[in-house]
Design an enzyme around this catalytic site. Structure first.
Site, mmCIF file in Angstrom:
data_model
loop_
_atom_site.group_PDB
_atom_site.id
_atom_site.type_symbol
_atom_site.label_atom_id
_atom_site.label_comp_id
_atom_site.label_asym_id
_atom_site.label_seq_id
_atom_site.Cartn_x
_atom_site.Cartn_y
_atom_site.Cartn_z
ATOM 1 N N TRP A 160 0.817 -1.216 0.000
ATOM 2 C CA TRP A 160 0.000 0.000 0.000
ATOM 3 C C TRP A 160 0.847 1.259 0.000
ATOM 4 C CZ3 TRP A 160 -4.546 -0.114 -1.924
ATOM 5 C CH2 TRP A 160 -5.323 -1.277 -1.833
ATOM 6 N N LYS A 186 -12.729 -1.698 7.440
ATOM 7 C CA LYS A 186 -11.992 -2.717 8.180
ATOM 8 C C LYS A 186 -12.605 -2.853 9.573
ATOM 9 C CE LYS A 186 -9.015 -2.633 4.724
ATOM 10 N NZ LYS A 186 -8.929 -3.669 3.702
ATOM 11 N N ASP A 216 -1.492 6.663 6.810
ATOM 12 C CA ASP A 216 -2.589 5.847 6.295
ATOM 13 C C ASP A 216 -2.890 4.798 7.365
ATOM 14 O OD1 ASP A 216 -4.137 3.828 5.160
ATOM 15 O OD2 ASP A 216 -3.231 4.043 3.181
#
Lengths: 413, 413
Positions: free
Chosen positions: A114, A233, A208
């Site tokens: 990511w 999530k 992030d």
């Protein structure tokens, strides 16, 4: 509930069953309005209260200071990869209009798929130069190709090369695909090296936190310029993005564009979101509502501290079970870098991954196949997975390991 | 269902009750997976089937030709205001790399608040010049300030000044705030002037169909470069955007950027969406699921033709009731430009709007307050509002008109 599986998927992922029961009612009638939550105007006072409550839950649970605004938008982490670059390059342009593009630096800490994607987007968008602060693959003990560690930042070895005055400093707190996460214990050499950052009161530090948001407290939260997370999530359905942004990073992107910065799509400008209380355009009302229910439940259960304790216990038990499998299961990342949220491992032997997954499936434990780019097994232990459900998995693992050992023995015979 | 109101809101807006009942079940257990729809991976085969079904429903119901791709994203119409400019300026740049920015023209047909906002975003983003093809306020019979009409395009009077080779030609099919819509009957002088467009096989014609999508067929659909819509009017919850795009408009925005076009955030590039089957990043899974249920129901009920007929009947009855009120209710837009979806009117007399709304509220008819910028009453008649519910409203209007007339008479006495 009868027929519900245990969902160890990496996202979108498990939500608390009682929240879903409540949301099912809200779909037909939201707060006694006679109108469902997916049908009600985002300008109604009832929805306004719902949005305020979500914001206030986040502020309270994470202890977000008044220096920071909490914004809501759509598009997930991938849209934020662009938004952080556009907004923070605009800020840098306003602070330093005299610099050329190649003199603007964006610092990226790369520890997995990511953060790698985030850096790629910064390069695509241009307007500044990407400096790779560190790439953890260089510290892989395996093959120099794996995102299997958090690089060291001790007194005698420091892998992180931060720039003196970057437009932004990016890191990804938890790498969902690779299963590595910065250590939560600030004394650990695998924690994020806050002490190595350039000295400045208003650091453009961007975290992030998509896949660890609300699973435990955020170290140095107040020192961040931007923290963002997709909801899908720990806290809700996909389609909602939460942004915590320090107010000096909410800048007039149009003024920056006049000085040569790239134009910023109106819905990506933090100022647009902030000026309109996240209601510049129609938000994901349904996702906001569900996230509000999840956070209300978090508060009722004992807040972040409760979840942090449970999450610590869950991952410790699972890593321990892997450890005790005597090589049947093999963890893929270094010990101090293991994610609490996404535990990745391989199963020894041909077709053993498939056997592991099929056996779990029979017991109603699902979605543990590793990311298509990584293979193996990935068990995600987000907030909605209880300690009891983790125990069930561990029971299964023990039984599986016994069987595999038996298989190895009989094959050897 | 007991306790459900009739929701005449402009969006997010009413959804069919049986769809919501079904979705409530899906929240806890999607297609027998034991996992709720908000919890399941967007990469699972079950969700993949759900997404394919939604696409195939749209293709069948609207008869979308194979020259056009159907894409899904987030951010609604406001994000598309930016995306169309960025993608179509990139296309124009690749076709005509030699032109300067000021030689690239974007044509905007302005008939209400939303098209005005779209043009403002094109001006903000730059990279080309905005040409106002027409501004309907100039044709207002009231005050030259109102978006109350569709400008004429007859043989002897043509208000539309299209450019010869624009990068895009924008129109908004239905103006939700102002209650004006292009006539569906192509013979009407208030229809969109397709015959006035510059002659080209691959016109960059962009239609914002957010608030009329799936309410009736789309004239000249195959001639469009892009048609987009937020889901939250006729087909689902907020948080899902549908884009129908002709394949020549799916261009390599990075190649265009190398020639000087503005950089395009990766999630806004149509090519990113198309190359990944709308799964580049996590989509709004829950909204996609609900939209799929709504369109399945549409097919079961008889498809677009059925809804077109019902919608035609609903609006005709309502405009008729306004007409027959003898001045108690006063329509705000010209007769040939009245929206089927958002019927706007004023109520004569001090405080009469409030009385109208309060009376309706008592009968469980809700959300008819006009947009904050427009005032008055706005009744939205999206697909989920049945003809029977429209009849209930009309009964109420008749009773209200009787009472108001009585009030006027007694005040005069």
């Amino acid at each position: 509930m009868e027929g519900r599986s245990i969902n160890f998927g990496a996202g979108p992922s498990a939500l608390p069953e009682d929240v879903l029961q409540e949301a099912a009612k809200g779909l037909l009638n939201f707060e006694g309005t006679g109108i469902g939550i997916a049908e009600i105007s985002h300008r109604s006072k009832e929805f306004g209260a719902c949005l305020s409550k979500l914001e206030s839950h986040i502020r309270t649970l994470l202890d977000v200071p008044q220096t920071h605004s909490i914004l809501f938008t759509q598009g997930g982490g991938s849209a934020q990869f662009s938004a952080i670059v556009l907004n923070l390059l605009a800020r840098h342009r306003l602070l330093h209009p005299e610099l050329k593009d190649e003199e603007r630096v964006m610092d990226y800490v790369i520890t997995g798929s990511w953060s790698q994607k985030a850096a790629a987007e910064a390069r695509r968008l241009g307007g500044g130069k990407v400096n790779v602060v560190v790439d953890s693959r260089e510290f892989s003990t395996k093959d120099k190709k794996s995102f299997d560690n958090i690089p060291p930042h001790g007194d005698n070895n420091n892998a992180y090369k931060f720039s003196p005055d970057p437009a932004l400093i990016f890191y990804c707190e938890n790498e969902t695909v690779d299963g590595v996460q910065f250590a939560h214990d600030q004394a650990s050499p695998a924690s994020f090296p806050f002490h190595r950052l350039p000295q400045s009161a208003l650091l453009p530090l961007v975290g992030d936190h998509s896949s660890s948001f609300m699973s435990r407290s955020i170290p140095h939260l107040a020192d961040h310029a931007v923290i963002y997370a997709g909801a899908q999530k720990n806290i809700g359905p996909a389609g909602l993005t939460i942004i915590i942004v320090r107010q000096d990073c909410i800048v007039d992107v149009d003024a920056a564009a006049k000085l040569g910065a790239s134009p910023v799509p109106i819905t990506m400008s933090y100022k647009t979101l902030a000026d309109h209380g996240s209601l510049y355009n129609t938000p994901s009302t349904l996702a906001i509502y569900v996230a509000g229910l999840v956070l209300q439940r978090m508060k009722n259960m004992g807040g972040l501290e409760y979840y942090e304790n449970v999450n610590r216990a869950k991952q410790a038990k699972l890593y321990n079970a892997i450890e005790e499998s005597e090589g049947i299961l093999r963890r893929k990342v270094r010990e101090d870098a293991g994610s609490w949220m996404n535990v990745v491992f391989d199963v020894a032997g041909d077709g053993a991954d498939t056997r592991f997954i099929a056996g779990a499936d029979k017991l109603g434990m699902k979605a543990m196949k590793g990311h298509r780019s990584a293979g193996g097994i990935r068990v995600s232990l987000y907030n909605a997975i209880s300690e009891k459900e983790t125990d069930q998995l561990i029971e299964y693992i023990k039984e599986f390991v016994r069987q595999e050992k038996g298989r190895v023995a009989s094959e050897a015979a």
